[in-house]
Motif scaffolding. Structure first.
Motif, short mmCIF file in Angstrom:
data_model
loop_
_atom_site.label_atom_id
_atom_site.label_comp_id
_atom_site.label_asym_id
_atom_site.label_seq_id
_atom_site.Cartn_x
_atom_site.Cartn_y
_atom_site.Cartn_z
N PHE A 169 0.83 -1.19 0.00
CA PHE A 169 0.00 0.00 0.00
C PHE A 169 0.86 1.24 0.00
O PHE A 169 2.07 1.20 0.18
N THR A 170 0.20 2.36 -0.21
CA THR A 170 0.87 3.64 -0.26
C THR A 170 0.42 4.54 0.87
O THR A 170 -0.76 4.57 1.19
N VAL A 171 1.36 5.24 1.46
CA VAL A 171 1.04 6.33 2.37
C VAL A 171 1.52 7.59 1.67
O VAL A 171 2.72 7.79 1.48
N LYS A 172 0.60 8.45 1.26
CA LYS A 172 0.96 9.64 0.49
C LYS A 172 0.72 10.87 1.33
O LYS A 172 -0.38 11.10 1.81
N ASN A 173 1.75 11.66 1.53
CA ASN A 173 1.65 12.85 2.35
C ASN A 173 1.31 14.07 1.50
O ASN A 173 1.29 14.02 0.28
N ASN A 174 1.05 15.18 2.20
CA ASN A 174 0.70 16.42 1.49
C ASN A 174 1.87 16.95 0.67
O ASN A 174 1.68 17.58 -0.34
N ARG A 175 3.09 16.70 1.14
CA ARG A 175 4.27 17.15 0.40
C ARG A 175 4.88 15.96 -0.29
O ARG A 175 5.33 15.01 0.35
N ASP A 176 4.92 15.97 -1.64
CA ASP A 176 5.37 14.80 -2.39
C ASP A 176 6.77 14.36 -1.99
O ASP A 176 7.07 13.16 -1.98
N SER A 191 6.69 11.82 0.80
CA SER A 191 5.81 10.67 0.70
C SER A 191 6.56 9.39 1.03
O SER A 191 7.72 9.22 0.69
N VAL A 192 5.86 8.47 1.70
CA VAL A 192 6.42 7.18 2.07
C VAL A 192 5.52 6.09 1.53
O VAL A 192 4.30 6.13 1.74
N PHE A 193 6.08 5.11 0.81
CA PHE A 193 5.31 4.02 0.24
C PHE A 193 5.87 2.70 0.76
O PHE A 193 7.07 2.47 0.72
N PHE A 194 4.97 1.84 1.25
CA PHE A 194 5.38 0.58 1.87
C PHE A 194 4.90 -0.63 1.08
O PHE A 194 3.81 -0.63 0.52
N GLN A 249 12.90 9.54 3.19
CA GLN A 249 11.89 10.48 3.65
C GLN A 249 11.74 10.44 5.17
O GLN A 249 11.23 11.39 5.77
N LEU A 250 12.13 9.32 5.78
CA LEU A 250 11.97 9.17 7.22
C LEU A 250 13.24 9.55 8.00
O LEU A 250 13.25 9.45 9.22
#
Length: 472
Positions: A22-29, A32-35, A294-295
């Protein structure tokens, strides 16, 4: 002492539908973190702590008393250790584990577990040697730390100073968190052999335990050092909300039970972050690997009651942004660590009575890898508010903060605690009995003792409130 507090309000968003990749998409591209999520082990019972050896072997504790091995994609059936004198009741059992910073030289591994002795429940920390896939040669470093069915801690971590830090709960006796003559509600600091460091803050205090590093804690279950600043961060469970993230200071008093939630008092340290409603923060770690750029330098917290991962973006000790990840996807999350591959590893805590129903397939260990497939799911952003509100000390508010998590907000009970409605007090329904139970607790049933934590006058007001509400 100057302290800083951020009041955090969580606006829960429902309707998430994450899948195994799945994807976790933040307001700032750019953040963004995708798992992608891999299931490594299933049918476990509360895997409390995950850790890795230098050869990439995974070790983890299960609360009933086993240390398990996972290597080369295989979960070993034979445990590395079976603790025989374990006391596993509701929240107790085999808990924290950490390897020595010089493991390659000494092969030392440290674990914490509960045990029973003289009709009391205790916590001890033991050092083992890892040899031939077994933990041998136990050496007890510290024991007779008071424990209870609730609030027993216990996270272990080594600091940049090569010292061992140990978190303890208040063991359902809140006022003892303020007592330097007890181990209740403390963060302890030891040398790797169990001796007491000469620079501990209370080393010259004849009436204090010399092992104490900080005090006034309720139930801290996360300890981690920020790589850049070397500061120690702790997560802590609050009373009906009021969960905390603290920066731990040498000799610091974190206030419990004199202050909690948004309260403040001279000489006591208020939290960096506070969460109401409760998220149930467990293990925390700073991400300092490369798999998820991103983390980088984010504080990542496993959440039990929140059933999620909390991501806190930091910049030089300042909180920039917070997000909730994996909301309600895998249930209660207990351990979260960064593996040698830079991936995140988490354990679930769903067979975790009394909060959960303990339904099969019990618990799992999962691996979170980067994914570059974008779906439409978004992360839940947490808003922050720097204002500090004044808490009104009414009987209703005291009940909500101190009692409602077990007895329900209207005395209706919960899945694990009976209702008090209709005056159904099993341990005495008159005012004097209720005052006695509030004051001294019913520790073996998981009810804390509030004597000294709140005034006798407020205990009386609380008893009147409970009697009045029970017969409405």
């Amino acid at each position: 002492m100057t302290n800083r507090r951020y009041l955090i309000a969580i606006a829960f968003i429902t309707g998430f539908a994450f899948v195994s990749s799945f994807t976790v998409k933040n307001n700032r591209d750019e953040t963004s973190v995708f798992f992608k999520i891999d299931t490594l082990a299933t049918n476990l019972t509360v895997p409390w702590q995950i850790t890795f050896l230098p050869d990439r072997t995974m070790l983890f504790t299960e609360r009933p008393g086993q240390v398990r091995l996972y290597r080369n994609g295989k979960l070993y059936e034979k445990p590395a250790l079976q603790v025989n004198d374990i006391k596993a009741e509701t929240k107790t059992g085999l808990l924290g584990m950490v390897i020595h910073p010089a493991f390659n030289q000494n092969h030392f591994i440290y674990i914490a577990h509960n045990y029973g002795e003289n009709n009391h429940l205790w916590l001890r920390v033991v050092r083992y040697e890892f040899k031939n896939d077994s933990l041998i040669n136990p050496r007890t470093l510290i024991e007779q730390i008071p424990a209870a069915r609730n609030h027993t801690g216990c996270r272990l971590v080594f600091g940049p100073d090569q010292k061992l830090y140990i978190s303890t709960g208040d063991a359902d006796q809140p006022i003892l968190a303020q007592d330097l003559k007890t181990f209740n509600g403390k963060i302890l600091r030891l040398n790797d052999d169990g001796s007491i460091p000469a620079d501990n803050p209370f080393i010259k205090n004849d009436t204090a335990h010399k092992e104490i590093w900080s005090y006034g804690h309720r139930n801290p279950q996360g300890l981690t050092f920020e790589p850049a600043t070397k500061k120690l961060y702790a997560t802590e469970h609050g009373p009906t909300g009021g969960d905390e993230v603290n920066i731990i200071q040498k000799g610091g008093n974190y206030g419990w039970p004199v202050i909690h939630h948004q309260e403040a008092r001279a000489g006591m340290i208020t939290p960096l972050l506070e969460y109401t409603p409760s998220i149930g923060p467990s293990e925390a770690t700073f991400y300092n690997a490369n798999a998820f750029p991103q983390l980088k330098n984010n504080l990542i917290v496993a959440c039990l009651r929140g059933e999620s991962i909390l991501r806190i973006e930091m910049d030089k000790g300042k909180v920039i942004k917070q997000e909730i990840l994996l909301k309600k996807q895998y249930g209660r999350i207990r351990s979260i660590v960064v593996g040698p591959d830079g991936y995140l590893y988490i354990s679930t805590s769903n067979f975790d009575l009394p909060e959960s129903k303990g339904e099969r397939p019990y618990d799992m260990i999962l691996r979170l890898r980067p994914s570059y497939t974008k779906d439409n799911q978004i992360a839940q952003t947490i808003s922050s508010n720097n204002k500090t509100a004044k808490t009104e000390n009414t009987p209703a508010m005291m009940f909500k903060q101190l009692c409602a998590s077990c007895h329900g907000d209207k005395l209706q009970g919960t899945e694990t605690v009976y209702s008090l409605l209709g005056g159904k007090f099993k341990h005495g329904a008159d005012k004097l009995s209720i005052i006695n139970n509030i004051s001294n607790g019913i520790i073996n049933k998981g009810m804390p003792a509030w004597n000294g934590a709140i005034s006798k006058k407020d205990i009386g007001r609380l008893a009147d409130y409970m009697l009045r509400e029970s017969i409405k």
